[in-house]
Scaffold this motif. Structure first.
Motif, PDB file in Angstrom:
ATOM      1  N   ALA A 196     -47.571  61.235  58.175  1.00  0.00           N
ATOM      2  CA  ALA A 196     -47.988  60.119  57.329  1.00  0.00           C
ATOM      3  C   ALA A 196     -49.224  60.502  56.537  1.00  0.00           C
ATOM      4  O   ALA A 196     -49.808  61.568  56.741  1.00  0.00           O
ATOM      5  N   LYS A 197     -49.606  59.611  55.648  1.00  0.00           N
ATOM      6  CA  LYS A 197     -50.893  59.712  54.982  1.00  0.00           C
ATOM      7  C   LYS A 197     -51.697  58.468  55.347  1.00  0.00           C
ATOM      8  O   LYS A 197     -51.161  57.358  55.348  1.00  0.00           O
ATOM      9  N   ILE A 198     -52.977  58.661  55.670  1.00  0.00           N
ATOM     10  CA  ILE A 198     -53.822  57.545  56.064  1.00  0.00           C
ATOM     11  C   ILE A 198     -55.180  57.652  55.379  1.00  0.00           C
ATOM     12  O   ILE A 198     -55.589  58.727  54.938  1.00  0.00           O
ATOM     13  N   ASP A 199     -55.847  56.518  55.294  1.00  0.00           N
ATOM     14  CA  ASP A 199     -57.241  56.469  54.862  1.00  0.00           C
ATOM     15  C   ASP A 199     -58.039  56.036  56.089  1.00  0.00           C
ATOM     16  O   ASP A 199     -57.947  54.895  56.533  1.00  0.00           O
ATOM     17  N   ARG A 200     -58.784  56.966  56.683  1.00  0.00           N
ATOM     18  CA  ARG A 200     -59.486  56.677  57.935  1.00  0.00           C
ATOM     19  C   ARG A 200     -60.562  55.606  57.786  1.00  0.00           C
ATOM     20  O   ARG A 200     -61.015  55.047  58.773  1.00  0.00           O
ATOM     21  N   THR A 201     -60.962  55.319  56.555  1.00  0.00           N
ATOM     22  CA  THR A 201     -61.994  54.302  56.347  1.00  0.00           C
ATOM     23  C   THR A 201     -61.407  52.893  56.252  1.00  0.00           C
ATOM     24  O   THR A 201     -62.152  51.920  56.286  1.00  0.00           O
ATOM     25  N   LYS A 202     -60.090  52.816  56.124  1.00  0.00           N
ATOM     26  CA  LYS A 202     -59.453  51.497  56.017  1.00  0.00           C
ATOM     27  C   LYS A 202     -58.545  51.288  57.218  1.00  0.00           C
ATOM     28  O   LYS A 202     -57.537  51.960  57.380  1.00  0.00           O
ATOM     29  N   ARG A 203     -58.932  50.331  58.034  1.00  0.00           N
ATOM     30  CA  ARG A 203     -58.192  50.066  59.257  1.00  0.00           C
ATOM     31  C   ARG A 203     -57.908  48.572  59.392  1.00  0.00           C
ATOM     32  O   ARG A 203     -58.567  47.749  58.764  1.00  0.00           O
ATOM     33  N   TRP A 204     -56.949  48.278  60.239  1.00  0.00           N
ATOM     34  CA  TRP A 204     -56.588  46.896  60.554  1.00  0.00           C
ATOM     35  C   TRP A 204     -56.792  46.715  62.047  1.00  0.00           C
ATOM     36  O   TRP A 204     -56.083  47.287  62.853  1.00  0.00           O
ATOM     37  N   LYS A 205     -57.823  45.941  62.409  1.00  0.00           N
ATOM     38  CA  LYS A 205     -58.184  45.737  63.809  1.00  0.00           C
ATOM     39  C   LYS A 205     -58.382  47.070  64.523  1.00  0.00           C
ATOM     40  O   LYS A 205     -58.005  47.234  65.699  1.00  0.00           O
ATOM     41  N   GLY A 206     -58.937  48.020  63.804  1.00  0.00           N
ATOM     42  CA  GLY A 206     -59.208  49.333  64.374  1.00  0.00           C
ATOM     43  C   GLY A 206     -58.040  50.289  64.314  1.00  0.00           C
ATOM     44  O   GLY A 206     -58.184  51.470  64.650  1.00  0.00           O
ATOM     45  N   LEU A 207     -56.891  49.806  63.900  1.00  0.00           N
ATOM     46  CA  LEU A 207     -55.687  50.628  63.837  1.00  0.00           C
ATOM     47  C   LEU A 207     -55.499  51.165  62.424  1.00  0.00           C
ATOM     48  O   LEU A 207     -55.971  50.590  61.447  1.00  0.00           O
ATOM     49  N   VAL A 208     -54.793  52.293  62.314  1.00  0.00           N
ATOM     50  CA  VAL A 208     -54.581  52.894  60.999  1.00  0.00           C
ATOM     51  C   VAL A 208     -53.428  52.195  60.285  1.00  0.00           C
ATOM     52  O   VAL A 208     -52.583  51.545  60.905  1.00  0.00           O
ATOM     53  N   ARG A 209     -53.408  52.339  58.980  1.00  0.00           N
ATOM     54  CA  ARG A 209     -52.359  51.750  58.146  1.00  0.00           C
ATOM     55  C   ARG A 209     -51.649  52.885  57.402  1.00  0.00           C
ATOM     56  O   ARG A 209     -51.990  53.205  56.265  1.00  0.00           O
ATOM     57  N   PRO A 210     -50.677  53.516  58.034  1.00  0.00           N
ATOM     58  CA  PRO A 210     -50.061  54.719  57.453  1.00  0.00           C
ATOM     59  C   PRO A 210     -49.091  54.417  56.322  1.00  0.00           C
ATOM     60  O   PRO A 210     -48.536  53.326  56.214  1.00  0.00           O
ATOM     61  N   ARG A 211     -48.895  55.433  55.489  1.00  0.00           N
ATOM     62  CA  ARG A 211     -47.888  55.411  54.440  1.00  0.00           C
ATOM     63  C   ARG A 211     -46.986  56.619  54.625  1.00  0.00           C
ATOM     64  O   ARG A 211     -47.459  57.709  54.933  1.00  0.00           O
TER      65      ARG A 211
ATOM     66  N   SER B 223     -45.590  51.747  52.990  1.00  0.00           N
ATOM     67  CA  SER B 223     -46.399  51.256  54.101  1.00  0.00           C
ATOM     68  C   SER B 223     -45.494  50.477  55.045  1.00  0.00           C
ATOM     69  O   SER B 223     -45.045  49.382  54.728  1.00  0.00           O
ATOM     70  N   ILE B 224     -45.214  51.046  56.200  1.00  0.00           N
ATOM     71  CA  ILE B 224     -44.331  50.424  57.180  1.00  0.00           C
ATOM     72  C   ILE B 224     -45.192  49.823  58.297  1.00  0.00           C
ATOM     73  O   ILE B 224     -45.860  50.528  59.035  1.00  0.00           O
ATOM     74  N   GLY B 225     -45.179  48.492  58.398  1.00  0.00           N
ATOM     75  CA  GLY B 225     -45.969  47.823  59.425  1.00  0.00           C
ATOM     76  C   GLY B 225     -47.458  47.983  59.222  1.00  0.00           C
ATOM     77  O   GLY B 225     -48.226  47.947  60.189  1.00  0.00           O
ATOM     78  N   GLY B 226     -47.881  48.130  57.967  1.00  0.00           N
ATOM     79  CA  GLY B 226     -49.271  48.461  57.669  1.00  0.00           C
ATOM     80  C   GLY B 226     -50.305  47.559  58.298  1.00  0.00           C
ATOM     81  O   GLY B 226     -51.291  48.029  58.857  1.00  0.00           O
ATOM     82  N   GLU B 227     -50.123  46.243  58.250  1.00  0.00           N
ATOM     83  CA  GLU B 227     -51.074  45.312  58.835  1.00  0.00           C
ATOM     84  C   GLU B 227     -50.420  44.465  59.918  1.00  0.00           C
ATOM     85  O   GLU B 227     -50.821  43.340  60.183  1.00  0.00           O
ATOM     86  N   GLU B 228     -49.394  45.034  60.567  1.00  0.00           N
ATOM     87  CA  GLU B 228     -48.691  44.316  61.626  1.00  0.00           C
ATOM     88  C   GLU B 228     -48.485  45.172  62.873  1.00  0.00           C
ATOM     89  O   GLU B 228     -48.635  44.674  63.983  1.00  0.00           O
ATOM     90  N   TRP B 229     -48.099  46.402  62.682  1.00  0.00           N
ATOM     91  CA  TRP B 229     -47.759  47.246  63.813  1.00  0.00           C
ATOM     92  C   TRP B 229     -48.997  48.003  64.320  1.00  0.00           C
ATOM     93  O   TRP B 229     -49.932  48.278  63.554  1.00  0.00           O
ATOM     94  N   ASN B 230     -48.953  48.360  65.581  1.00  0.00           N
ATOM     95  CA  ASN B 230     -50.094  49.035  66.214  1.00  0.00           C
ATOM     96  C   ASN B 230     -50.005  50.554  66.056  1.00  0.00           C
ATOM     97  O   ASN B 230     -49.800  51.290  67.023  1.00  0.00           O
ATOM     98  N   TRP B 231     -50.205  51.021  64.829  1.00  0.00           N
ATOM     99  CA  TRP B 231     -50.159  52.450  64.561  1.00  0.00           C
ATOM    100  C   TRP B 231     -51.479  53.103  64.993  1.00  0.00           C
ATOM    101  O   TRP B 231     -52.555  52.635  64.641  1.00  0.00           O
ATOM    102  N   TYR B 232     -51.348  54.199  65.738  1.00  0.00           N
ATOM    103  CA  TYR B 232     -52.502  55.007  66.136  1.00  0.00           C
ATOM    104  C   TYR B 232     -52.383  56.388  65.503  1.00  0.00           C
ATOM    105  O   TYR B 232     -51.276  56.899  65.300  1.00  0.00           O
TER     106      TYR B 232
END
Length: 317
Positions: A208-223, A298-307
Motif C-alpha cells: 500500500a501507500k500511506i501518509d504516516r502523518t495522517k491517521r484515523w484513531k491512530g490507525l493508518v489509512r492505506p491506498r 482507499s479501502i476502509g480508509g476511515e473505518e477499518w483497523n489497518w495497521y
C-alpha cells in the motif's frame, strides 16, 4: 446521500402498478416487469423488476458489453450476499455507465435500491423502455398486458403459433448524478505517500501507500493499486462465504475492459451487508470507491483497523 439517481417516487410501491413485459426498441428484452403507466420520462416507461429478472437483464448487458464494447453499453450487476435471516437471497444491484467512468466518474455508477415490494427500477427515467407487444394470429398487435384479442376470440396464451423475440442491444443512455458518499478527502492524492505493508489481524498484509502523518484513531489509512484491491476483494468474499455476510464487509471489482489508452477499467465497490436490509441505512450500505489522482483506492480508509506491518512481516500478499 442516496446511491441511486432515480426520483424518490420511483421507489414508492404504492403507485398503481400493472404486470407486463417491457423492452427497448424491440431489441433488448422482453423482460417481465411491473410498471406504473403514468410514471414516464419523455414518454418512456420506468419499469421495476424482480431480482431474478435483474439477473437475466444483467447477464445480457454484460454479454453485449463484451460484444460491442463497454463504452457503448451500460452494464447491470447483481452482487450476491448469501441469504437474509428469513432465508431470502440478499444482493446489491449496481448500474454502471462505462462511457462516463474517468471523465465523469462520479456519475458513472448507481446503487439501485429495491422498492417496498423488493423490485428494482433499472434504467428508470434514463433508458427508453416501452411496452412489449404480442401479435394475434388474426393480425392485431397489442401490448403484452392486454391478454384478450380485441378483434377475435383468441387470447395471448391460446395462440396457434408463438413469436420468439430475441434479446439484442439497448439504445444509448443519459448521464446521471453523483452517487458515492465516500469522503472527498480520500480521493485527494496531493499529500506525500510512502510505500508500506498494511494488515488487519488476519487480513493481509498488502502492499500500500500511506501518509504516516495522517491517521484515523491512530490507525493508518492505506491506498491500494487495483491489482491489490483485487486480492483484498477475493479475500473478503472468501471470508464472507466461510463465516457470515452480516459479519464481514466485502470488496468487489467489476471489470470494464480497457479505456482508450489501453489501461484496465474497473468499478470498485465496498458492501456493508449488515446495512443492506436496514430501511434507514440501506442507501448507504454500498460505496462506490473512486480512485485518487494516482489511480489508488482507499479501502476502509476511515473505518477499518489497518495497521502498518513490520518490515520483516511474513506471508506478504
Amino acid at each position: 446521500m442516496p446511491d441511486t439517481n432515480e426520483p424518490q417516487r420511483l421507489a414508492d410501491a404504492k403507485a398503481c402498478m400493472i404486470e407486463t413485459r417491457v423492452w427497448i426498441d424491440d431489441t433488448f428484452g422482453p423482460f417481465d416487469a411491473k410498471v406504473d403507466p403514468t410514471n414516464r420520462w419523455n414518454g418512456w416507461l420506468s419499469p421495476f423488476f424482480t431480482l431474478d429478472t435483474v439477473r437475466e437483464l444483467s447477464a445480457r448487458t454484460q454479454e453485449m458489453a463484451d460484444e460491442f464494447g463497454h463504452d457503448a453499453i451500460d452494464t447491470v450487476h447483481a452482487i450476491d450476499g448469501g441469504a437474509d435471516r428469513e432465508g431470502e437471497p440478499r444482493a446489491v444491484v449496481v448500474h454502471i455507465r462505462w462511457s462516463h467512468l474517468g471523465s465523469e466518474s462520479e456519475s458513472s455508477t448507481s446503487i439501485i435500491q429495491p422498492n417496498d415490494e423488493g423490485l428494482y427500477g433499472i434504467g428508470c427515467w434514463e433508458w427508453t423502455w416501452h411496452f412489449a407487444r404480442w401479435q394475434c394470429a388474426c393480425g392485431l398487435v397489442m401490448y403484452w398486458h392486454v391478454t384478450d384479442c380485441r378483434n377475435c376470440d383468441l387470447t395471448r396464451d391460446t395462440q396457434p403459433d408463438k413469436t420468439d423475440t430475441a434479446h439484442k442491444a439497448p439504445t444509448a443512455k443519459k448521464p446521471t448524478v453523483p452517487d458515492t458518499d465516500q469522503p472527498q478527502l480520500l480521493a485527494d492524492a496531493e499529500d506525500p505517500l510512502i510505500d508500506a505493508w498494511v494488515h488487519i489481524d488476519t487480513l493481509g498484509p498488502y502492499e500500500a501507500k500511506i501518509d504516516r502523518t495522517k491517521r484515523w484513531k491512530g490507525l493508518v489509512r492505506p491506498r491500494f493499486a487495483l491489482d491489490t484491491v483485487r486480492k483484498i476483494a477475493a479475500r473478503t468474499q472468501e471470508q464472507a462465504d466461510k463465516n457470515n455476510y452480516e459479519s464481514v464487509e466485502t470488496i468487489h471489482v467489476i471489470d470494464g475492459g480497457t479505456d482508450r489508452e489501453g489501461n484496465p477499467r474497473a468499478v470498485v465497490l465496498h458492501v456493508r451487508w449488515v446495512y443492506v436490509e436496514d430501511e434507514e441505512e440501506a442507501q448507504y450500505a454500498t460505496l462506490v470507491m473512486q480512485p485518487d489522482d494516482e489511480g489508488l483506492y482507499s479501502i476502509g480508509g476511515e473505518e477499518w483497523n489497518w495497521y502498518e506491518a513490520a518490515p520483516d512481516t511474513d506471508n506478504r500478499t
